[in-house]
Scaffold this motif. Sequence first.
Motif, PDB file in Angstrom:
ATOM      1  N   TYR A  43       0.828  -1.211   0.000  1.00  0.00           N
ATOM      2  CA  TYR A  43       0.000   0.000   0.000  1.00  0.00           C
ATOM      3  C   TYR A  43       0.858   1.255   0.000  1.00  0.00           C
ATOM      4  O   TYR A  43       0.490   2.278  -0.606  1.00  0.00           O
ATOM      5  N   ARG A  44       2.016   1.195   0.648  1.00  0.00           N
ATOM      6  CA  ARG A  44       2.887   2.363   0.706  1.00  0.00           C
ATOM      7  C   ARG A  44       3.409   2.737  -0.681  1.00  0.00           C
ATOM      8  O   ARG A  44       3.414   3.917  -1.062  1.00  0.00           O
ATOM      9  N   ILE A  45       3.832   1.741  -1.458  1.00  0.00           N
ATOM     10  CA  ILE A  45       4.389   2.060  -2.790  1.00  0.00           C
ATOM     11  C   ILE A  45       3.292   2.474  -3.762  1.00  0.00           C
ATOM     12  O   ILE A  45       3.547   3.218  -4.720  1.00  0.00           O
ATOM     13  N   ILE A  46       2.048   2.031  -3.507  1.00  0.00           N
ATOM     14  CA  ILE A  46       0.940   2.505  -4.340  1.00  0.00           C
ATOM     15  C   ILE A  46       0.636   3.965  -4.024  1.00  0.00           C
ATOM     16  O   ILE A  46       0.536   4.813  -4.923  1.00  0.00           O
ATOM     17  N   ARG A  47       0.509   4.268  -2.718  1.00  0.00           N
ATOM     18  CA  ARG A  47       0.171   5.643  -2.317  1.00  0.00           C
ATOM     19  C   ARG A  47       1.234   6.644  -2.733  1.00  0.00           C
ATOM     20  O   ARG A  47       0.930   7.787  -3.087  1.00  0.00           O
ATOM     21  N   SER A  48       2.479   6.218  -2.696  1.00  0.00           N
ATOM     22  CA  SER A  48       3.576   7.138  -3.019  1.00  0.00           C
ATOM     23  C   SER A  48       3.695   7.424  -4.510  1.00  0.00           C
ATOM     24  O   SER A  48       4.449   8.314  -4.912  1.00  0.00           O
ATOM     25  N   GLY A  49       2.967   6.651  -5.321  1.00  0.00           N
ATOM     26  CA  GLY A  49       3.056   6.846  -6.771  1.00  0.00           C
ATOM     27  C   GLY A  49       4.200   6.080  -7.416  1.00  0.00           C
ATOM     28  O   GLY A  49       4.446   6.225  -8.627  1.00  0.00           O
ATOM     29  N   VAL A  58      -1.784   5.322 -10.316  1.00  0.00           N
ATOM     30  CA  VAL A  58      -2.892   4.391 -10.160  1.00  0.00           C
ATOM     31  C   VAL A  58      -3.215   4.272  -8.680  1.00  0.00           C
ATOM     32  O   VAL A  58      -2.329   4.459  -7.817  1.00  0.00           O
ATOM     33  N   SER A  59      -4.469   3.995  -8.351  1.00  0.00           N
ATOM     34  CA  SER A  59      -4.906   3.864  -6.962  1.00  0.00           C
ATOM     35  C   SER A  59      -5.104   2.406  -6.590  1.00  0.00           C
ATOM     36  O   SER A  59      -5.291   1.549  -7.462  1.00  0.00           O
ATOM     37  N   ALA A  60      -5.092   2.151  -5.291  1.00  0.00           N
ATOM     38  CA  ALA A  60      -5.202   0.772  -4.798  1.00  0.00           C
ATOM     39  C   ALA A  60      -6.485   0.097  -5.254  1.00  0.00           C
ATOM     40  O   ALA A  60      -6.511  -1.102  -5.524  1.00  0.00           O
ATOM     41  N   ASP A  61      -7.591   0.861  -5.359  1.00  0.00           N
ATOM     42  CA  ASP A  61      -8.875   0.250  -5.707  1.00  0.00           C
ATOM     43  C   ASP A  61      -9.168   0.278  -7.205  1.00  0.00           C
ATOM     44  O   ASP A  61     -10.246  -0.134  -7.634  1.00  0.00           O
ATOM     45  N   ASP A  62      -8.229   0.765  -8.010  1.00  0.00           N
ATOM     46  CA  ASP A  62      -8.407   0.719  -9.466  1.00  0.00           C
ATOM     47  C   ASP A  62      -8.347  -0.725  -9.952  1.00  0.00           C
ATOM     48  O   ASP A  62      -7.607  -1.555  -9.400  1.00  0.00           O
ATOM     49  N   ARG A  63      -9.112  -1.043 -10.983  1.00  0.00           N
ATOM     50  CA  ARG A  63      -9.131  -2.387 -11.553  1.00  0.00           C
ATOM     51  C   ARG A  63      -8.126  -2.478 -12.702  1.00  0.00           C
ATOM     52  O   ARG A  63      -8.079  -1.601 -13.563  1.00  0.00           O
ATOM     53  N   VAL A  64      -7.328  -3.543 -12.668  1.00  0.00           N
ATOM     54  CA  VAL A  64      -6.345  -3.732 -13.735  1.00  0.00           C
ATOM     55  C   VAL A  64      -7.023  -4.410 -14.928  1.00  0.00           C
ATOM     56  O   VAL A  64      -8.012  -5.126 -14.777  1.00  0.00           O
ATOM     57  N   GLU A  65      -6.478  -4.174 -16.107  1.00  0.00           N
ATOM     58  CA  GLU A  65      -7.028  -4.727 -17.338  1.00  0.00           C
ATOM     59  C   GLU A  65      -5.970  -5.521 -18.085  1.00  0.00           C
ATOM     60  O   GLU A  65      -4.763  -5.308 -17.904  1.00  0.00           O
TER      61      GLU A  65
END
Length: 334
Positions: A43-49, A58-65
């Motif tokens: 979660y830290r590396i997602i929040r930090s960009g 991208v955000s933690a709750d975004d859906r990957v395709e």
Amino acid sequence: MSQPANPPAAAVRHLTVDEESAGQRLDNFLIRELKGVPKSHVYRIIRSGEVRRNKGRVSADDRVETGDVLRIPPIRLSAQVEAKQLNPAPPRQFPVVFEDESFLAIDKPAGVAVHGGSGVSFGVIEQMRQARPEARLLELVHRLDRETSGLLLIAKKKSALKALQDQFRERETGKTYLALVKGTWPARLKVLDQPLHKYLLADGERRVKVTTKDDPDGMHSVTLVKVAARIPAPAALASLLPEGLTLLEVTIKTGRTHQIRVHLSHAGHPIAGDDKYGDFELNRQLTRAGLKRMFLHAWRLRLSHPVTGGALELHAEIPDELQPWSGGRTGKGD
């Protein structure tokens, strides 16, 4: 399968999302892909960009395709995790009850954890991954207590994992256990609807207890009970078990930690051999009489096939070490 696999070296990597992973939340996708990396760090590396999708934030709750390219920053694993990767679990196969291209059901023996953690270096899933190196994916669908034997589902495809976990979450499966309990279970007592509360002992060990309906931390918990057989006490235990024992079919409508063990104990009929919520003096005598483990067995599972939607009913026979205490039951659907 996403490419490439997670190496221990600290370097920028790029993961390409495959068709089976499409639609997953980013955080769930990364937690599964970055095995050994703490969730907090993911979660830290997602929040930090630092995690990028197709070069964008991208955000933690975004859906990957399908086809998304995810940039993963350098991640240095702890020495403990690296040691596990250098010294993997020993390969081990387990008895297979059902298997096809999407999932398998195994008969887990008692005394084996389903996964590593909390003082356990490895469990069923780590051993099976080592025993089946050709498998693209092996993931636990649900869990069983370490001392509980019986049916355990393992997904071989991410689509099957999601479909099966959805069934468990929506309570669309029927999970029935066989439990041997102290005394004569009253046949009229068929529904245990009591909230459960988790707490920790002084040494940090987890426990669960029945709590009141108005407890804000209480978890709604429902257990259905059916008497399967009355088991006379061995002659040597007659004084401790004047009413003998009862073999129960126990179906859980909610999957709470230690739910069956706590509900049955709170009703005054603890499970034979339960070292956490049981009758400890009785357990000592049962051990001497030959019952070396807790008599709780995940016997039957009713579910829908994750691909075809067809109805399935799986059974795991009562293990040999419990047979002398089963009143003639085998677990073959009887």
